[in-house]
Each structure stands twice: as C-alpha cells, then as structure tokens.
Design an enzyme around this catalytic site. Sequence first.
Site, PDB file in Angstrom:
ATOM      1  CE  LYS A 190      -1.333   2.763   2.496  1.00  0.00           C
ATOM      2  NZ  LYS A 190      -1.735   4.154   2.091  1.00  0.00           N
ATOM      3  CD  GLU A 265      13.478   1.048   8.559  1.00  0.00           C
ATOM      4  OE1 GLU A 265      14.266   1.840   9.304  1.00  0.00           O
ATOM      5  OE2 GLU A 265      14.132  -0.117   8.706  1.00  0.00           O
ATOM      6  CB  CYS A 299      13.239   8.927   7.479  1.00  0.00           C
ATOM      7  SG  CYS A 299      13.519   8.474   7.024  1.00  0.00           S
ATOM      8  CD  GLU A 397      10.010  13.076  11.405  1.00  0.00           C
ATOM      9  OE1 GLU A 397       9.330  12.011  11.836  1.00  0.00           O
ATOM     10  OE2 GLU A 397      11.220  12.184  11.273  1.00  0.00           O
TER      11      GLU A 397
HETATM   12  P1  NAD Z   1       2.301   8.002   7.712  1.00  0.00           P
HETATM   13  O1  NAD Z   1       3.004   7.449   8.672  1.00  0.00           O
HETATM   14  O2  NAD Z   1       1.513   9.308   8.372  1.00  0.00           O
HETATM   15  O3  NAD Z   1       2.131   7.336   6.588  1.00  0.00           O
HETATM   16  C1  NAD Z   1       2.626   6.204   6.235  1.00  0.00           C
HETATM   17  C2  NAD Z   1       1.829   5.518   5.121  1.00  0.00           C
HETATM   18  O4  NAD Z   1       0.948   4.838   6.390  1.00  0.00           O
HETATM   19  C3  NAD Z   1       0.911   5.351   4.775  1.00  0.00           C
HETATM   20  O5  NAD Z   1       1.136   4.561   3.253  1.00  0.00           O
HETATM   21  C4  NAD Z   1      -0.372   5.822   5.080  1.00  0.00           C
HETATM   22  O6  NAD Z   1      -1.845   6.294   4.101  1.00  0.00           O
HETATM   23  C5  NAD Z   1       0.032   4.327   5.870  1.00  0.00           C
HETATM   24  N1  NAD Z   1      -1.367   5.205   7.304  1.00  0.00           N
HETATM   25  C6  NAD Z   1      -1.654   5.923   7.672  1.00  0.00           C
HETATM   26  N2  NAD Z   1      -2.748   5.347   9.307  1.00  0.00           N
HETATM   27  C7  NAD Z   1      -2.309   4.166   9.084  1.00  0.00           C
HETATM   28  C8  NAD Z   1      -2.413   3.073  10.062  1.00  0.00           C
HETATM   29  N3  NAD Z   1      -3.735   3.044  10.362  1.00  0.00           N
HETATM   30  N4  NAD Z   1      -2.408   1.792   9.273  1.00  0.00           N
HETATM   31  C9  NAD Z   1      -2.403   1.200   8.567  1.00  0.00           C
HETATM   32  N5  NAD Z   1      -1.769   1.865   7.401  1.00  0.00           N
HETATM   33  C10 NAD Z   1      -2.103   3.270   7.855  1.00  0.00           C
HETATM   34  O7  NAD Z   1       3.385   9.183   7.210  1.00  0.00           O
HETATM   35  P2  NAD Z   1       4.077   9.947   6.133  1.00  0.00           P
HETATM   36  O8  NAD Z   1       2.973  11.494   6.733  1.00  0.00           O
HETATM   37  O9  NAD Z   1       3.619   9.485   5.013  1.00  0.00           O
HETATM   38  O10 NAD Z   1       5.713  10.127   6.027  1.00  0.00           O
HETATM   39  C11 NAD Z   1       6.295  10.775   7.038  1.00  0.00           C
HETATM   40  C12 NAD Z   1       7.005  10.153   7.971  1.00  0.00           C
HETATM   41  O11 NAD Z   1       7.642   8.833   7.661  1.00  0.00           O
HETATM   42  C13 NAD Z   1       7.849  10.809   8.914  1.00  0.00           C
HETATM   43  O12 NAD Z   1       7.509  10.447   9.881  1.00  0.00           O
HETATM   44  C14 NAD Z   1       8.815  10.167   8.357  1.00  0.00           C
HETATM   45  O13 NAD Z   1      10.544  10.341   9.293  1.00  0.00           O
HETATM   46  C15 NAD Z   1       8.852   8.963   8.198  1.00  0.00           C
HETATM   47  N6  NAD Z   1       9.817   8.319   7.209  1.00  0.00           N
HETATM   48  C16 NAD Z   1      10.897   7.625   8.179  1.00  0.00           C
HETATM   49  C17 NAD Z   1      11.528   7.032   7.499  1.00  0.00           C
HETATM   50  C18 NAD Z   1      13.019   5.925   7.384  1.00  0.00           C
HETATM   51  O14 NAD Z   1      13.044   4.742   6.980  1.00  0.00           O
HETATM   52  N7  NAD Z   1      13.195   5.722   9.612  1.00  0.00           N
HETATM   53  C19 NAD Z   1      11.577   7.234   5.939  1.00  0.00           C
HETATM   54  C20 NAD Z   1      10.837   7.878   5.464  1.00  0.00           C
HETATM   55  C21 NAD Z   1       9.872   8.338   6.094  1.00  0.00           C
END
Ligand code: NAD
Length: 504
Positions: A190, A265, A299, A397
């Site tokens: 997804k 991650e 991130c 963050e």
């Molecule tokens: P997010 O957590 O809002 O969403 C990530 C994914 O999870 C999306 O596909 C979203 O649709 C899905 N999602 C949301 N709610 C869900 C639920 N209840 N159940 C299942 N899936 C769900 O993150 P974002 O806003 O897309 O990305 C930004 C965040 O990602 C930042 O906090 C960043 O630090 C983190 N990030 C971490 C890394 C790493 O490798 N450590 C890399 C990139 C981004």
Amino acid sequence: MTFLKADENILKSYAPFRGMMLINGEFRDSVTGARVDRIGPAHGIVVGNYPDGCAEDAEMAINAARTAFDKGPWPSFTAKERADLLIKIADGIAARTDEMAMIECLETGKPLAQARGEVSGCVDLWRYAASLARTLHGESYNSLGDGMLGVVVRQPVGVVSMITPWNFPIWILSQKLPFALAAGCTAVIKPSEFTSGTTLMLGEILQQVGLPKGVVNIVTGLGTNVGSPLVTHDSADMVSFTGSTRVGTHIAAEAGRKLKKVSLELGGKNPQIIFPDCDWEAAVDAVVFGVYFNAGECCNSGSRILVHKDIAERFVQDVVEKARQVAVGDPLHPDVKVGSIINDNQMAIIEGAIRSAREQGAEVLLGGTRVETVQGLFMPPTIVGNVKPEMMIAREEVFGPVLSVLTFEDKDQAINIANDTCYGLSAAVWSKDINICLEAARKINAGTVWVNTFLDGTPELPFGGFKQSGLGRELGKHAVEDYTEQKTIQLHIGERTSWWINNK
Ligand code: NAD
C-alpha cells in the site's frame, strides 16, 4: 533567497498518469469503482489518477498473495530464477527512469534532478537484492556427536504487507520489496495516497517481466481503509512499515495482537555535532545539504546542529550565508534544490513548529515564512537559533526545511544532547580528531553515525533506528534474512538410544 520558475511549456504536453491496482496478476480498479485525482503540490494540476481502494480490495490482494505463497511457484523457484527476475525488474526500472522521476517529482514536489537520482538508486537496490538472493544460506553443525547432524535452514516468512510513506516512495519500497522477493516471500503493497504513481508503474514492470500472478499485489487508498486490513489480516505473516512514529506505533500494537513479525522505519531528529577542528567548508556544506535535501522531508534530515560554543557564531553565520544561496522554486527547474512541500497539512506542521519555537524564545535567523506564490507550497531554507534542548523544535521531527541550532561546551555535553530525544535514527560528528569521532560514534544511540560526512548511503550498509526511530534493519547483507524464518532440522545418525534405557 532565490526563487526559480520553470519553463511553462514543460507541463503543457504532460498527460496525468492513470494507474491501476495490481491484484492476482490483473490490473484492476477498486470494487467500488471509485478513483481519486492526485493534484501536484507544486503546480496545482492533476498529475495522477488512482483507484480509491477499500477493505474488500485489500482482502482480495492478501488472498492472492497467500495463494501465491502457499501454492507457488514463487517460493519454490531456485535462487537463480528469482535473482534473474529481480535483475530484469532492475532493468525495467532503469528503462523508465525519466517517466518515473517525472511522476515522483510532480507528486512529491521534489526537484526533478533529485527524483531522477532516487529512481536510479533504486535500480542498484534491486540488483543488490538479486546478489543476496544467490548467497542466502543456512548453517550446519557437524559437531554434535556421532549420532547427530544439525541443519538450520532459512525459509521465507510468507506474505508480507508493505506500507510506505510519501517522501521517497519508490526508494523506500525498493528497500523492502526486492529483498522480500529474494527470500521467496509474496507481498501486498500500500503506497501513500499522495504518491502512488511510481509504485503502480512498478506494478506494470512486474507484469512485463513475467512475475507469477499474486506474488506482488498493489492496493491504493487510505491508511484506514486499505492499510489497516493489511496489518490485521490473519493471512499476512509480516508487516513492513515506513512512516511516522505515530502510525508505526499503532501498527506495531495491532500486529502485536497476532504476534506478526514487524519491521518499522520511523522518524528521526538527527544531530550533526560540529567541533572547532572540523573541516569547516565541508561541515557547512553538509549541514546545508543535510537539512534542505528533499526540503527536509526526510527521516534522515539533519534537522539540528550542535555547535561548539567557541565557533558557534562564526559557523552559524557561514551556514546562514550558504543556506541563503539555496535555490527554491518549481521542482521542474534544473537548478532548484528545494521544491514544494507535499501538502497543506505538512506546511501547517512546519509553520506550527516555527511558531512554537518563536514562542519558546528561539530566534529565526533565516526564512521562517512561506514564499507567497500563486501556486505551490514553498518554505524557504529556515534556520532557528538560540534553541535549547528542552524546546519542542529541538526534540520533535519537523519534516521540513528547518534547521535548529544548539550549542555545547564539551564533548560529553554534546553526546548527551544528541541522545536526549526519543529518536535514534542517524547522527554525524565533525572533527579531525579520530578519538573524538570514535567516542561519539560509539556513544550516540543511533542506527547510523556518519563521521565527517552526512547522508551517504549504500545498499551494503544496514539502515534503521534505535528507540522510537524503528525496529529492525533494512539493507545490508542480512536484508534478505529479515524476510525469513529459521528452521532447525535435527538429523539422527545410526541407531537411536531408547528412552527406556536412558531412564531406567
Ligand atoms: P504516515 O505514517 O502518515 O503514513 C505512512 C503510510 O501509512 C501511508 O501509506 C499511510 O496511508 C499509512 N497509514 C496511515 N494510517 C494507517 C493505519 N492506521 N493503518 C495502516 N496504514 C496507515 O507517514 P507519512 O506522512 O506518509 O511520511 C512521513 C513520516 O515517515 C515521517 O515521520 C518520517 O520520518 C517517516 N519516514 C521514515 C523513514 C525511515 O526510514 N525511518 C523514511 C521515510 C519516512
């Protein structure tokens, strides 16, 4: 600040990408027929159009992955057969680099040149995974006495649900999928609802190279509608998630109820520690690159610097001067380094963080106010000085182009401040003194510590976080093993001694 506009003709001939989900080897719409437009954040036009998936679509996708795993043939393929397909997929991505980079740029708002670098980097990830597929092996124990041989085999964990964020959509997926496939797993993916384009293009490549049906399934839609069932469904054996710590924690709890294997991650608040004897120019450059790359929506963003008090004033002045030269603007302009913020919600988070820093007594030294443009969401390089470790801007963050400046008096204090957040993803130390570098590298609680560099990466080196930055590691030579279970096979040699004799 320099704001650059791109040639308006570039988008005149652009046709929005119309993607389809991939379920059981077929391109499909949602069962509801609903579709959504993705409006590009930099240009305000429709750049993509995708199925708005629902729980029923997710259910079909998981069932397809389950059948493809249980009935094969994918898990029974030889490592060579799997590796050959992974290499073909790498070639397929390479052939569509320009197209994938364009949609990645338009959907995320990141500069096209950076998007191109991201897609090219993925090609290498798929090739690296292919090499690991060929070297995955178990262990044998020939030291257990005359009557025993021990063999430890690795077998694929099964169906893996992969949920990805919007900041590096195809890169993050490529840190997961090829390694899971190399292990013999099947998957349901997804992508983020904001950036589904490149993942669906990858689906087209997977079909072209002849990946057996059901091995990879892609469902687009919202986290609550589609992501949630992927986490809780009994047929998903493992969940691999990259995204926010908030959602990651929720997912880990949900998956934990059924004791599924989980890999996370998550976020980071990554410090760069600057000692007086650093290579000055290199450190200034890395600070600017570290926080403004991908508009700080990263991130691994180097979102705080800890500078020794003796050099703080001069060093920060130089960082401000360099940051002022970073070109902001239309991500299609070849010289732009900071493009658009992903969406209004993220812009509000960034502005809120800057506001809260001001209220808590910090001082904005550069930027801090969005660029007023007819179109797009642009935050210029921002530097916040006089930040104290207890302030929100030093701990949370921001996920935007905002640098926090803190100072320290000695090495121990620097290491303490570096460790004083709930995160532990990455850090850097800048000094010509190898003793200082090694001590800091050992004592900082982060998955990666760079010494005299920042944001370097290569598939050979594991990536992941301590504390609330995550669980498990991606990449590195063990990356495929993460998608396996170990099984012990104990073989008896010769006549077995009876239990009755042993216990008489
Ligand atoms: P997010 O957590 O809002 O969403 C990530 C994914 O999870 C999306 O596909 C979203 O649709 C899905 N999602 C949301 N709610 C869900 C639920 N209840 N159940 C299942 N899936 C769900 O993150 P974002 O806003 O897309 O990305 C930004 C965040 O990602 C930042 O906090 C960043 O630090 C983190 N990030 C971490 C890394 C790493 O490798 N450590 C890399 C990139 C981004």
